[in-house]
Design a protein around this motif. Structure first.
Motif, short mmCIF file in Angstrom:
data_model
loop_
_atom_site.label_atom_id
_atom_site.label_comp_id
_atom_site.label_asym_id
_atom_site.label_seq_id
_atom_site.Cartn_x
_atom_site.Cartn_y
_atom_site.Cartn_z
N TYR A 192 -9.69 -0.24 0.84
CA TYR A 192 -10.84 -0.67 0.29
C TYR A 192 -11.45 -1.40 0.43
N ALA A 193 -10.91 -2.65 1.82
CA ALA A 193 -11.08 -3.65 2.01
C ALA A 193 -12.39 -2.31 3.64
N SER A 194 -11.77 -2.23 4.50
CA SER A 194 -12.28 -1.97 5.04
C SER A 194 -13.54 -1.17 5.30
N LYS A 195 -13.78 -0.04 3.80
CA LYS A 195 -14.23 0.82 3.92
C LYS A 195 -15.65 -0.26 2.94
N ASN A 196 -15.42 -1.39 2.96
CA ASN A 196 -16.87 -2.41 1.79
C ASN A 196 -16.90 -3.20 3.41
N ILE A 197 -16.14 -3.13 4.24
CA ILE A 197 -16.37 -4.17 5.23
C ILE A 197 -17.64 -3.54 6.45
N LYS A 198 -16.78 -2.04 6.70
CA LYS A 198 -17.98 -1.13 7.26
C LYS A 198 -17.19 -1.68 9.29
N GLU A 199 -15.95 -2.59 9.33
CA GLU A 199 -16.29 -2.21 10.52
C GLU A 199 -14.85 -2.65 10.95
N GLY A 220 -4.60 2.86 5.98
CA GLY A 220 -5.02 2.50 5.03
C GLY A 220 -6.53 2.19 5.35
N GLY A 221 -7.46 0.80 6.73
CA GLY A 221 -7.74 0.34 7.23
C GLY A 221 -8.27 1.65 7.51
N VAL A 222 -7.69 2.48 9.39
CA VAL A 222 -9.14 3.00 9.34
C VAL A 222 -9.25 3.84 8.65
N LEU A 223 -9.02 4.33 8.07
CA LEU A 223 -9.47 5.54 7.05
C LEU A 223 -10.95 5.06 6.46
N GLY A 224 -10.48 3.94 6.11
CA GLY A 224 -11.47 3.32 4.99
C GLY A 224 -12.55 3.00 5.57
N VAL A 225 -12.37 2.92 6.93
CA VAL A 225 -13.63 2.38 7.55
C VAL A 225 -14.31 3.36 8.13
N ASN A 226 -14.04 4.54 8.45
CA ASN A 226 -14.19 5.60 8.40
C ASN A 226 -14.79 7.03 7.72
N PHE A 227 -14.59 6.32 6.28
CA PHE A 227 -14.73 6.74 5.31
C PHE A 227 -16.42 7.14 4.72
N LYS A 228 -16.85 8.80 4.72
CA LYS A 228 -17.95 8.85 4.37
C LYS A 228 -18.74 8.90 2.90
N LYS A 287 -18.04 -13.10 2.86
CA LYS A 287 -17.82 -11.15 2.09
C LYS A 287 -16.73 -10.41 2.66
N ILE A 288 -16.73 -10.83 3.78
CA ILE A 288 -15.69 -10.27 4.85
C ILE A 288 -14.28 -10.62 4.03
N TRP A 289 -13.69 -11.87 3.90
CA TRP A 289 -12.44 -12.60 2.94
C TRP A 289 -12.68 -11.74 1.38
N ASN A 290 -13.73 -11.67 0.39
CA ASN A 290 -14.06 -11.23 -0.46
C ASN A 290 -13.42 -9.88 -0.66
N GLY A 346 -11.74 -1.63 11.24
CA GLY A 346 -10.22 -1.43 9.69
C GLY A 346 -9.37 -2.14 10.04
N LEU A 347 -8.55 -1.27 11.57
CA LEU A 347 -7.71 -1.36 12.00
C LEU A 347 -6.42 -3.14 11.52
N ILE A 348 -7.79 -3.76 12.34
CA ILE A 348 -7.66 -4.80 12.21
C ILE A 348 -7.50 -5.74 10.48
N TYR A 349 -8.22 -5.84 10.06
CA TYR A 349 -8.90 -5.95 8.88
C TYR A 349 -7.59 -5.00 7.30
N GLY A 350 -7.77 -4.16 7.66
CA GLY A 350 -6.53 -3.19 6.60
C GLY A 350 -4.91 -3.84 7.57
N LEU A 351 -4.43 -4.42 8.83
CA LEU A 351 -2.90 -5.00 9.00
C LEU A 351 -3.43 -6.35 8.32
N LEU A 352 -4.61 -6.76 8.16
CA LEU A 352 -4.61 -8.11 7.58
C LEU A 352 -4.04 -7.96 5.84
N VAL A 353 -4.75 -7.08 5.48
CA VAL A 353 -4.05 -6.96 3.60
C VAL A 353 -3.46 -6.59 4.03
N GLY A 354 -2.35 -6.03 4.34
CA GLY A 354 -1.24 -5.26 4.13
C GLY A 354 0.18 -6.61 4.25
#
Length: 135
Positions: A72-79, A127-135, A17-20, A81-89
């Motif tokens: 987008y990625a971290s908003k859906n993964i929900k944890e 973006g990942g940090v913002l996404g994981v904290n987006f409600k 799911k994370i990679w998706n 955010g910095l790591i997954y956002g950096l990875l996407v970037g």
């Protein structure tokens, strides 16, 4: 008693799911980049907008697209955010640099490419940090 097969299955399912979401974020980043570049090119063609702004506009578009993908990625993964956002970037700019490398006859790796890699990767992380904290 804990069933090891169930634990492994749950881990594989979560990882998948994370990679998706990471790959979807990457795809949406490229879609946003293409759409925005198309609009910018139309504005250049049909208005008196100067061609001097091309470098700045392409940097802003790629940076914003990377941030959106990380969001987008971290908003859906929900944890994480910095790591997954950096990875996407990072994946976004590496793929983009590879495309430029394949498209150009003479490609020279210069310091400004390294700056772009850092900037776009950091934008993905933000973006990942913002996404994981987006409600």
């Amino acid at each position: 008693e804990i069933n090891l097969a169930i634990l492994i299955s749950n881990f594989e399912n979560k990882s998948q799911k994370i990679w998706n979401y990471i790959l979807k974020g990457l795809g949406y980043s490229y879609i946003l980049t293409l759409a925005t570049l198309l609009i910018y090119n139309l504005a250049l063609t049909f208005t008196s907008l100067s061609g001097n702004s091309i470098a700045m506009a392409s940097s802003a578009i790629t940076t914003a697209s990377s941030a959106f993908g990380g969001f987008y990625a971290s908003k859906n993964i929900k944890e994480k955010g910095l790591i997954y956002g950096l990875l996407v970037g990072l994946m976004y700019i590496v793929c983009l640099t590879l495309i430029v490398f394949l498209a150009k006859d003479s490609f020279v790796f210069e310091m400004d490419i390294l700056y772009k890699v850092l900037l776009v990767s950091l934008a993905g992380g933000i973006g990942g940090v913002l996404g994981v904290n987006f409600k």
